[in-house]
Design a protein around this motif. Sequence first.
Motif, PDB file in Angstrom:
ATOM      1  N   CYS A  15     -19.373  25.042 -70.349  1.00 36.70           N
ATOM      2  CA  CYS A  15     -19.837  24.864 -68.974  1.00 36.70           C
ATOM      3  C   CYS A  15     -20.119  26.192 -68.289  1.00 36.70           C
ATOM      4  O   CYS A  15     -19.715  26.422 -67.157  1.00 36.70           O
ATOM      5  CB  CYS A  15     -18.821  24.058 -68.182  1.00 36.70           C
ATOM      6  SG  CYS A  15     -18.699  22.361 -68.734  1.00 36.70           S
ATOM      7  N   PHE A 137     -24.732  16.068 -63.855  1.00 36.69           N
ATOM      8  CA  PHE A 137     -23.672  15.322 -63.186  1.00 36.69           C
ATOM      9  C   PHE A 137     -24.078  13.867 -63.190  1.00 36.69           C
ATOM     10  O   PHE A 137     -25.013  13.470 -62.502  1.00 36.69           O
ATOM     11  CB  PHE A 137     -23.433  15.812 -61.759  1.00 36.69           C
ATOM     12  CG  PHE A 137     -22.393  14.995 -61.034  1.00 36.69           C
ATOM     13  CD1 PHE A 137     -21.234  14.566 -61.673  1.00 36.69           C
ATOM     14  CD2 PHE A 137     -22.563  14.654 -59.704  1.00 36.69           C
ATOM     15  CE1 PHE A 137     -20.276  13.812 -61.016  1.00 36.69           C
ATOM     16  CE2 PHE A 137     -21.602  13.908 -59.031  1.00 36.69           C
ATOM     17  CZ  PHE A 137     -20.460  13.481 -59.689  1.00 36.69           C
ATOM     18  N   CYS A 158     -23.397  21.507 -70.018  1.00 38.20           N
ATOM     19  CA  CYS A 158     -22.206  21.049 -69.291  1.00 38.20           C
ATOM     20  C   CYS A 158     -22.481  19.657 -68.741  1.00 38.20           C
ATOM     21  O   CYS A 158     -23.448  19.460 -68.004  1.00 38.20           O
ATOM     22  CB  CYS A 158     -21.873  22.013 -68.157  1.00 38.20           C
ATOM     23  SG  CYS A 158     -20.454  21.496 -67.170  1.00 38.20           S
ATOM     24  N   ILE A 160     -20.803  16.551 -66.602  1.00 36.98           N
ATOM     25  CA  ILE A 160     -19.752  16.120 -65.681  1.00 36.98           C
ATOM     26  C   ILE A 160     -19.960  14.632 -65.432  1.00 36.98           C
ATOM     27  O   ILE A 160     -21.072  14.207 -65.080  1.00 36.98           O
ATOM     28  CB  ILE A 160     -19.835  16.892 -64.358  1.00 36.98           C
ATOM     29  CG1 ILE A 160     -19.817  18.401 -64.623  1.00 36.98           C
ATOM     30  CG2 ILE A 160     -18.710  16.487 -63.410  1.00 36.98           C
ATOM     31  CD1 ILE A 160     -20.507  19.213 -63.554  1.00 36.98           C
ATOM     32  N   ASP A 162     -18.464  10.945 -63.664  1.00 46.61           N
ATOM     33  CA  ASP A 162     -17.586  10.196 -62.765  1.00 46.61           C
ATOM     34  C   ASP A 162     -17.677   8.722 -63.151  1.00 46.61           C
ATOM     35  O   ASP A 162     -18.665   8.287 -63.757  1.00 46.61           O
ATOM     36  CB  ASP A 162     -18.023  10.402 -61.318  1.00 46.61           C
ATOM     37  CG  ASP A 162     -16.925  10.043 -60.325  1.00 46.61           C
ATOM     38  OD1 ASP A 162     -15.825   9.649 -60.761  1.00 46.61           O
ATOM     39  OD2 ASP A 162     -17.168  10.168 -59.113  1.00 46.61           O
ATOM     40  N   CYS A 182     -18.678  14.174 -72.617  1.00 47.16           N
ATOM     41  CA  CYS A 182     -18.572  14.968 -71.391  1.00 47.16           C
ATOM     42  C   CYS A 182     -17.634  16.156 -71.539  1.00 47.16           C
ATOM     43  O   CYS A 182     -16.731  16.176 -72.369  1.00 47.16           O
ATOM     44  CB  CYS A 182     -18.174  14.083 -70.211  1.00 47.16           C
ATOM     45  SG  CYS A 182     -16.433  13.718 -70.051  1.00 47.16           S
ATOM     46  N   ASP A 183     -17.878  17.152 -70.697  1.00 50.02           N
ATOM     47  CA  ASP A 183     -17.043  18.344 -70.615  1.00 50.02           C
ATOM     48  C   ASP A 183     -16.043  18.235 -69.478  1.00 50.02           C
ATOM     49  O   ASP A 183     -14.929  18.746 -69.564  1.00 50.02           O
ATOM     50  CB  ASP A 183     -17.918  19.582 -70.401  1.00 50.02           C
ATOM     51  CG  ASP A 183     -18.921  19.767 -71.517  1.00 50.02           C
ATOM     52  OD1 ASP A 183     -18.512  20.158 -72.618  1.00 50.02           O
ATOM     53  OD2 ASP A 183     -20.118  19.495 -71.288  1.00 50.02           O
ATOM     54  N   VAL A 184     -16.461  17.579 -68.388  1.00 50.93           N
ATOM     55  CA  VAL A 184     -15.609  17.411 -67.208  1.00 50.93           C
ATOM     56  C   VAL A 184     -15.613  15.933 -66.825  1.00 50.93           C
ATOM     57  O   VAL A 184     -16.670  15.366 -66.565  1.00 50.93           O
ATOM     58  CB  VAL A 184     -16.113  18.254 -66.018  1.00 50.93           C
ATOM     59  CG1 VAL A 184     -15.172  18.105 -64.829  1.00 50.93           C
ATOM     60  CG2 VAL A 184     -16.258  19.719 -66.410  1.00 50.93           C
ATOM     61  N   LEU A 186     -14.120  13.005 -64.200  1.00 50.94           N
ATOM     62  CA  LEU A 186     -13.529  12.786 -62.886  1.00 50.94           C
ATOM     63  C   LEU A 186     -13.033  11.354 -62.763  1.00 50.94           C
ATOM     64  O   LEU A 186     -13.777  10.418 -63.033  1.00 50.94           O
ATOM     65  CB  LEU A 186     -14.560  13.038 -61.781  1.00 50.94           C
ATOM     66  CG  LEU A 186     -15.388  14.314 -61.834  1.00 50.94           C
ATOM     67  CD1 LEU A 186     -16.342  14.358 -60.644  1.00 50.94           C
ATOM     68  CD2 LEU A 186     -14.502  15.543 -61.854  1.00 50.94           C
ATOM     69  N   GLN A 215     -12.171  19.243 -69.677  1.00 57.19           N
ATOM     70  CA  GLN A 215     -11.529  19.207 -68.366  1.00 57.19           C
ATOM     71  C   GLN A 215     -11.411  17.757 -67.919  1.00 57.19           C
ATOM     72  O   GLN A 215     -12.367  16.996 -68.012  1.00 57.19           O
ATOM     73  CB  GLN A 215     -12.356  19.985 -67.335  1.00 57.19           C
ATOM     74  CG  GLN A 215     -12.799  21.371 -67.758  1.00 57.19           C
ATOM     75  CD  GLN A 215     -11.693  22.400 -67.664  1.00 57.19           C
ATOM     76  OE1 GLN A 215     -10.692  22.186 -66.988  1.00 57.19           O
ATOM     77  NE2 GLN A 215     -11.862  23.525 -68.342  1.00 57.19           N
ATOM     78  N   GLY A 255     -17.720  15.563 -56.361  1.00 61.40           N
ATOM     79  CA  GLY A 255     -18.355  15.795 -57.653  1.00 61.40           C
ATOM     80  C   GLY A 255     -19.597  16.644 -57.539  1.00 61.40           C
ATOM     81  O   GLY A 255     -19.841  17.534 -58.358  1.00 61.40           O
ATOM     82  N   ALA A 259     -20.004  20.310 -59.222  1.00 60.40           N
ATOM     83  CA  ALA A 259     -21.115  20.580 -60.140  1.00 60.40           C
ATOM     84  C   ALA A 259     -21.956  21.756 -59.665  1.00 60.40           C
ATOM     85  O   ALA A 259     -22.399  22.590 -60.464  1.00 60.40           O
ATOM     86  CB  ALA A 259     -21.975  19.325 -60.292  1.00 60.40           C
TER      87      ALA A 259
END
Length: 312
Positions: A15, A137, A158, A160, A162, A182-184, A186, A215, A255, A259
């Motif tokens: 990321c 995102f 990267c 992200i 949700d 995904c890397d991140v 939520l 993450q 979010g 991002a």
Amino acid sequence: MVLLIISKSLKMGTCMAVNPLLIVGSISLDTIETISDRRESILGGSATYATVSAGKSADVHLVGVIGTDFPAEWMTIFEEYSQDLSNLDQKDGQTFSWGGRYPEDWDDRETLFTELGVFTNYKPKLTEKNKNTPILFLANIHPELQLSVLQQNSKRECVIIDTMNLWINTERKKLKEVIGYCDVLLLNEFEAEQFTRRKNHDDQGAVLQSLGPQQVIIKCGRKGARLYSGHSVDTIGVFPVKNVVDPTGAGDAFGGGLAAALAHDESIQEAIINGSALASLCIEGFGIESLHRASNNEIDHRKEYLRNTLNS
């Protein structure tokens, strides 16, 4: 907005990208009821809140769908906060709409109605330019749509993601597939417990990280924030909001802010701070109105306050 973060390492790994930022999610016309007010057909949706939040500092490329009934006044919002609207599709029919009612304590929001409209058969098809955006995102939408966008983008660095309790209940298998990309990730603390069937945050993070994300961010309401990175633990506070007007979209605003900071190659701590500052602004007005009018000075003030809570 408060978070618990469990991370494999201090670095963001893959990321470390820069602008532009592709945001994918819902665009809706919302009806919101609180104990003191009611608003009808205001601009909402996960992609909307994320775009306004991120668009204050990042080069946003928006992916979404609206109907022929979509008000021209709301289109100007997207023109202001997005640098690329080539994937904002307008279809014959009604724009996705949603209604919700909040009790006095803001917990247990009641959904009054959900009318999918043109969102029913929506299948995003990215332009060639948007197939090459490095940061994605994927805001809260059906995991099938999230997966479709992921598979069209060959340059992602990267990702992200949700999600929400509905998809955990109804699309668990597909959601697990998306999480693997995904890397991140939520989630709020209720969703994390629902998905992992664990009550302890550390256990939840371990289970979720085992699925692939570097993450995992678990949002914990008003109870503070902790960042787990290897064997180190950081704590992050919240900005004190005196008057909550409408909590709708706060997680999406967080979010988008997160991002945007990652798109500028900022640290994960700074990304959390940026997202938290914007989320605190979001809940001070109906829909996007408080986010929209927020000045850079006010955002910076809240970020500085949050920096001062780090490990305090």
